[in-house]
Motif scaffolding. Structure first.
Motif, PDB file in Angstrom:
ATOM      1  N   GLN A  67      -9.751  12.837   4.582  1.00  0.00           N
ATOM      2  CA  GLN A  67      -9.348  11.979   3.463  1.00  0.00           C
ATOM      3  C   GLN A  67      -9.249  10.519   3.886  1.00  0.00           C
ATOM      4  OE1 GLN A  67      -6.405  15.418   1.592  1.00  0.00           O
ATOM      5  NE2 GLN A  67      -5.761  13.280   1.543  1.00  0.00           N
ATOM      6  N   LYS A  68      -9.554   9.633   2.940  1.00  0.00           N
ATOM      7  CA  LYS A  68      -9.383   8.192   3.148  1.00  0.00           C
ATOM      8  C   LYS A  68      -8.254   7.633   2.279  1.00  0.00           C
ATOM      9  CE  LYS A  68     -14.148   7.131   4.482  1.00  0.00           C
ATOM     10  NZ  LYS A  68     -15.340   6.276   4.164  1.00  0.00           N
ATOM     11  N   THR A  69      -7.739   8.477   1.398  1.00  0.00           N
ATOM     12  CA  THR A  69      -6.612   8.107   0.543  1.00  0.00           C
ATOM     13  C   THR A  69      -5.530   9.173   0.655  1.00  0.00           C
ATOM     14  OG1 THR A  69      -7.817   6.750  -1.066  1.00  0.00           O
ATOM     15  CG2 THR A  69      -5.876   7.887  -1.868  1.00  0.00           C
ATOM     16  N   ALA A 125      -2.332   9.597  -1.460  1.00  0.00           N
ATOM     17  CA  ALA A 125      -1.506   9.132  -2.572  1.00  0.00           C
ATOM     18  C   ALA A 125      -1.401  10.223  -3.628  1.00  0.00           C
ATOM     19  CB  ALA A 125      -2.095   7.864  -3.190  1.00  0.00           C
ATOM     20  N   TYR A 178      -3.422   4.117  -0.860  1.00  0.00           N
ATOM     21  CA  TYR A 178      -4.732   4.209  -1.504  1.00  0.00           C
ATOM     22  C   TYR A 178      -5.744   3.407  -0.692  1.00  0.00           C
ATOM     23  CZ  TYR A 178      -8.422   4.037  -4.991  1.00  0.00           C
ATOM     24  OH  TYR A 178      -9.637   4.160  -5.629  1.00  0.00           O
ATOM     25  N   LYS A 179      -6.688   4.114  -0.092  1.00  0.00           N
ATOM     26  CA  LYS A 179      -7.718   3.495   0.739  1.00  0.00           C
ATOM     27  C   LYS A 179      -7.122   2.483   1.721  1.00  0.00           C
ATOM     28  CE  LYS A 179     -11.518   4.206  -2.502  1.00  0.00           C
ATOM     29  NZ  LYS A 179     -12.654   3.599  -3.241  1.00  0.00           N
ATOM     30  N   LEU A 237      -4.938   3.974   8.360  1.00  0.00           N
ATOM     31  CA  LEU A 237      -5.574   5.286   8.204  1.00  0.00           C
ATOM     32  C   LEU A 237      -5.580   6.039   9.523  1.00  0.00           C
ATOM     33  CD1 LEU A 237      -7.111   7.329   6.500  1.00  0.00           C
ATOM     34  CD2 LEU A 237      -9.225   6.038   6.967  1.00  0.00           C
ATOM     35  N   GLN A 289       0.807  -1.211   0.000  1.00  0.00           N
ATOM     36  CA  GLN A 289       0.000   0.000   0.000  1.00  0.00           C
ATOM     37  C   GLN A 289       0.843   1.265   0.000  1.00  0.00           C
ATOM     38  OE1 GLN A 289      -2.929  -0.400   3.172  1.00  0.00           O
ATOM     39  NE2 GLN A 289      -4.459  -0.951   1.669  1.00  0.00           N
ATOM     40  N   ASP A 331      -9.982   9.978  -4.208  1.00  0.00           N
ATOM     41  CA  ASP A 331     -10.804   8.779  -4.366  1.00  0.00           C
ATOM     42  C   ASP A 331     -12.290   9.086  -4.349  1.00  0.00           C
ATOM     43  OD1 ASP A 331     -11.205   9.409  -1.761  1.00  0.00           O
ATOM     44  OD2 ASP A 331     -10.560   7.501  -0.918  1.00  0.00           O
TER      45      ASP A 331
END
Length: 219
Positions: A176-178, A180, A114-115, A121, A95, A153
Motif C-alpha cells: 500500500q501507498k496510502t 487512511a 494519504y499518499k 511511507l 498528513q 488509492d
C-alpha cells in the motif's frame, strides 16, 4: 447559522463557480466560514476532553482554503465544492490528521496518511514489518470495520517494495501507498444536533489506528 446554510452556500457556489460571483457574495461566504470556524473551535474543546493526548488547534488554522490551486491544476474550477478541516495535527503536519470534509458531492470524516512522502511511507512499512499483527488487530476489530472504509488509492504496488520479499506475511499491507480510513456521512446526518458528538465518537474509534501510524513515523 447552521450546516443547512453551509450546504446551501456550497451548492450556490458550484452553480456559479467564478471569482465574480464570489466577490458579489463574499459577505455571505465569510458569515458561513466564520460560523463553521466557531463550530470547529467547539469540536476542538470536546476532542480535548475526550483525549488527553489530543493536540488542540484553532478552527481558523484547521480550516482549508476554499480556492483550488490552479497553478498545478489549471483545469479545476476556481473554488472547491467543499469545506475541509484538519484537526489534531502531529509534528509531521497535516498528513496524519483527523480530517472533516463537508461537500456538495460527498461528506466524510477521515484520518491517516494519504499518499505520504517516501520517508514517512518507509517508516510505516518498517512498523508493519516489525509488528504488523498489531496493525491488523486494529483494522480488523469489528467496531472499526463497522465504522470505517479503508481508503484505496488504486496505486498499490504490484510487486514487493524494495528490501521486502514477495512471501512476506504482511505483503498486502506493505504494497500500500496510502494508510487512511474514512467514515461517510450524509448531509442530513451532518445537520443533526448530535453531529459534533458523532465526530468525537468517530475520533475515538479511529484513535488506535492513528496512534499506530503516528508512532510509526515518529519513532
Amino acid at each position: 447559522m447552521s450546516f443547512y446554510q453551509l450546504y446551501d452556500f456550497l451548492r450556490d457556489l458550484q452553480k456559479n463557480n467564478s471569482k465574480e460571483w464570489m466577490d458579489e457574495h463574499r459577505k455571505r461566504y465569510h458569515e458561513v466560514r466564520d460560523w463553521y470556524i466557531s463550530w470547529l473551535n467547539e469540536l476542538d474543546v470536546e476532542l480535548g476532553k475526550a483525549d488527553p493526548d489530543y493536540v488542540s488547534i484553532e478552527g481558523r488554522k484547521a480550516i482549508n482554503r476554499i480556492n483550488n490551486n490552479l497553478m498545478f491544476h489549471p483545469d479545476k474550477p476556481v473554488y472547491k465544492d467543499h469545506f475541509g478541516a484538519g484537526m489534531d495535527l502531529n509534528e509531521n503536519g497535516k498528513q496524519g490528521d483527523f480530517y472533516i470534509h463537508l461537500g456538495t458531492e460527498e461528506s466524510f470524516i477521515a484520518g491517516g496518511f494519504y499518499k505520504p512522502k517516501k520517508k514517512l511511507l518507509d517508516s510505516i512499512r518498517d512498523a508493519i514489518d516489525y509488528n504488523g499483527e498489531e496493525y491488523k488487530k486494529i483494522i480488523n476489530r469489528k467496531s472499526f470495520t463497522d465504522t470505517f472504509d479503508i481508503v484505496d488509492d488504486g496505486d498499490s504496488l504490484k510487486t514487493a517494495p524494495k528490501n521486502y520479499s514477495q512471501d512476506h506475511e504482511h505483503i498486502q499491507l506493505l504494497r500500500q501507498k496510502t494508510f487512511a480510513v474514512r467514515h461517510d456521512v450524509t448531509q442530513r446526518e451532518v445537520c443533526q444536533e448530535d453531529f459534533k458528538q458523532r465526530c468525537v465518537d468517530v475520533y475515538l474509534e479511529m484513535k488506535p489506528f492513528r496512534d499506530y501510524l503516528n508512532k510509526a513515523v515518529t519513532v
